[in-house]
Design a protein around this motif. Structure first.
Motif, PDB file in Angstrom:
ATOM      1  N   GLY A  62       0.801  -1.227   0.000  1.00  0.00           N
ATOM      2  CA  GLY A  62       0.000   0.000   0.000  1.00  0.00           C
ATOM      3  C   GLY A  62       0.822   1.260   0.000  1.00  0.00           C
ATOM      4  O   GLY A  62       1.999   1.255  -0.361  1.00  0.00           O
ATOM      5  N   PRO A  63       0.189   2.368   0.409  1.00  0.00           N
ATOM      6  CA  PRO A  63       0.808   3.693   0.316  1.00  0.00           C
ATOM      7  C   PRO A  63       1.839   3.968   1.410  1.00  0.00           C
ATOM      8  O   PRO A  63       2.041   3.167   2.319  1.00  0.00           O
ATOM      9  N   CYS A  64       2.436   5.149   1.312  1.00  0.00           N
ATOM     10  CA  CYS A  64       3.316   5.665   2.357  1.00  0.00           C
ATOM     11  C   CYS A  64       2.501   6.626   3.225  1.00  0.00           C
ATOM     12  O   CYS A  64       1.904   7.577   2.709  1.00  0.00           O
TER      13      CYS A  64
ATOM     14  N   LEU B 250       0.546   8.899   0.704  1.00  0.00           N
ATOM     15  CA  LEU B 250       1.115   9.056  -0.633  1.00  0.00           C
ATOM     16  C   LEU B 250       1.139   7.746  -1.421  1.00  0.00           C
ATOM     17  O   LEU B 250       1.550   6.706  -0.908  1.00  0.00           O
ATOM     18  N   CYS B 251       0.726   7.853  -2.681  1.00  0.00           N
ATOM     19  CA  CYS B 251       0.726   6.700  -3.579  1.00  0.00           C
ATOM     20  C   CYS B 251       2.157   6.259  -3.878  1.00  0.00           C
ATOM     21  O   CYS B 251       3.034   7.074  -4.119  1.00  0.00           O
ATOM     22  N   ARG B 252       2.361   4.963  -3.877  1.00  0.00           N
ATOM     23  CA  ARG B 252       3.650   4.435  -4.346  1.00  0.00           C
ATOM     24  C   ARG B 252       3.452   3.317  -5.355  1.00  0.00           C
ATOM     25  O   ARG B 252       4.412   2.692  -5.773  1.00  0.00           O
ATOM     26  N   CYS B 253       2.191   3.105  -5.772  1.00  0.00           N
ATOM     27  CA  CYS B 253       1.950   2.080  -6.788  1.00  0.00           C
ATOM     28  C   CYS B 253       1.926   2.681  -8.195  1.00  0.00           C
ATOM     29  O   CYS B 253       2.045   1.966  -9.179  1.00  0.00           O
ATOM     30  N   GLY B 254       1.719   4.007  -8.281  1.00  0.00           N
ATOM     31  CA  GLY B 254       1.698   4.686  -9.572  1.00  0.00           C
ATOM     32  C   GLY B 254       0.345   4.704 -10.246  1.00  0.00           C
ATOM     33  O   GLY B 254       0.204   5.247 -11.340  1.00  0.00           O
ATOM     34  N   SER B 255      -0.684   4.130  -9.640  1.00  0.00           N
ATOM     35  CA  SER B 255      -1.991   4.030 -10.294  1.00  0.00           C
ATOM     36  C   SER B 255      -3.043   5.006  -9.785  1.00  0.00           C
ATOM     37  O   SER B 255      -4.159   5.033 -10.314  1.00  0.00           O
ATOM     38  N   SER B 256      -2.715   5.799  -8.794  1.00  0.00           N
ATOM     39  CA  SER B 256      -3.698   6.735  -8.248  1.00  0.00           C
ATOM     40  C   SER B 256      -4.103   7.777  -9.291  1.00  0.00           C
ATOM     41  O   SER B 256      -3.271   8.299 -10.030  1.00  0.00           O
ATOM     42  N   ALA B 257      -5.383   8.107  -9.329  1.00  0.00           N
ATOM     43  CA  ALA B 257      -5.881   9.178 -10.198  1.00  0.00           C
ATOM     44  C   ALA B 257      -5.777  10.520  -9.485  1.00  0.00           C
ATOM     45  O   ALA B 257      -6.148  11.540 -10.058  1.00  0.00           O
TER      46      ALA B 257
ATOM     47  N   HIS C  78      -1.472  11.656  -3.933  1.00  0.00           N
ATOM     48  CA  HIS C  78      -2.215  10.994  -2.860  1.00  0.00           C
ATOM     49  C   HIS C  78      -2.716   9.621  -3.294  1.00  0.00           C
ATOM     50  O   HIS C  78      -3.052   9.413  -4.459  1.00  0.00           O
ATOM     51  N   CYS C  79      -2.792   8.721  -2.348  1.00  0.00           N
ATOM     52  CA  CYS C  79      -3.355   7.393  -2.582  1.00  0.00           C
ATOM     53  C   CYS C  79      -4.872   7.519  -2.698  1.00  0.00           C
ATOM     54  O   CYS C  79      -5.501   8.217  -1.906  1.00  0.00           O
ATOM     55  N   ASP C  80      -5.465   6.843  -3.693  1.00  0.00           N
ATOM     56  CA  ASP C  80      -6.923   6.821  -3.818  1.00  0.00           C
ATOM     57  C   ASP C  80      -7.481   5.404  -3.683  1.00  0.00           C
ATOM     58  O   ASP C  80      -8.637   5.163  -4.003  1.00  0.00           O
ATOM     59  N   GLY C  81      -6.652   4.483  -3.222  1.00  0.00           N
ATOM     60  CA  GLY C  81      -7.097   3.104  -3.029  1.00  0.00           C
ATOM     61  C   GLY C  81      -6.891   2.208  -4.231  1.00  0.00           C
ATOM     62  O   GLY C  81      -7.175   1.014  -4.167  1.00  0.00           O
ATOM     63  N   SER C  82      -6.392   2.760  -5.326  1.00  0.00           N
ATOM     64  CA  SER C  82      -6.210   1.964  -6.547  1.00  0.00           C
ATOM     65  C   SER C  82      -5.231   0.815  -6.361  1.00  0.00           C
ATOM     66  O   SER C  82      -5.302  -0.183  -7.097  1.00  0.00           O
ATOM     67  N   HIS C  83      -4.330   0.916  -5.408  1.00  0.00           N
ATOM     68  CA  HIS C  83      -3.338  -0.151  -5.183  1.00  0.00           C
ATOM     69  C   HIS C  83      -4.020  -1.497  -4.937  1.00  0.00           C
ATOM     70  O   HIS C  83      -3.528  -2.537  -5.358  1.00  0.00           O
ATOM     71  N   ALA C  84      -5.155  -1.475  -4.266  1.00  0.00           N
ATOM     72  CA  ALA C  84      -5.869  -2.726  -3.984  1.00  0.00           C
ATOM     73  C   ALA C  84      -6.461  -3.318  -5.261  1.00  0.00           C
ATOM     74  O   ALA C  84      -6.474  -4.545  -5.438  1.00  0.00           O
TER      75      ALA C  84
HETATM   76  S1  FES Z   1      -0.599   3.307  -3.215  1.00  0.00           S
HETATM   77 FE1  FES Z   1      -1.161   3.930  -5.214  1.00  0.00          FE
HETATM   78  S2  FES Z   1      -3.282   4.238  -5.056  1.00  0.00           S
HETATM   79 FE2  FES Z   1      -2.710   3.596  -3.077  1.00  0.00          FE
END
Ligand code: FES
Length: 56
Positions: free
Chosen positions: A12-14, A26-33, A37-43
């Motif tokens: 998940g995020p930082c 903070l997003c670390r998967c690169g898929s957040s819109a 910020h993380c929007d839950g897209s990592h899941a």
């Molecule tokens: S870590 Fe990328 S959307 Fe959550």
């Protein structure tokens, strides 16, 4: 002096904390819109990463 802690969550995020209070996710998967910020897209994409912690 302020204490900053960054927790990289497993798969998940930082989470950024300042003096124990969450100030950013903070997003670390690169898929957040809503970067940075993380929007839950990592899941949804099945993001996999180890957890880690940094204190400063
Ligand atoms: S870590 Fe990328 S959307 Fe959550």
């Amino acid at each position: 002096m302020a204490k900053i802690t960054i927790n990289a969550m497993k798969d998940g995020p930082c989470i950024v904390n300042l003096d124990g209070n969450r100030v950013a996710t903070l997003c670390r998967c690169g898929s957040s819109a809503n970067k940075p910020h993380c929007d839950g897209s990592h899941a949804k994409i099945g993001f996999k990463a180890d957890e880690a912690q940094i204190e400063a």
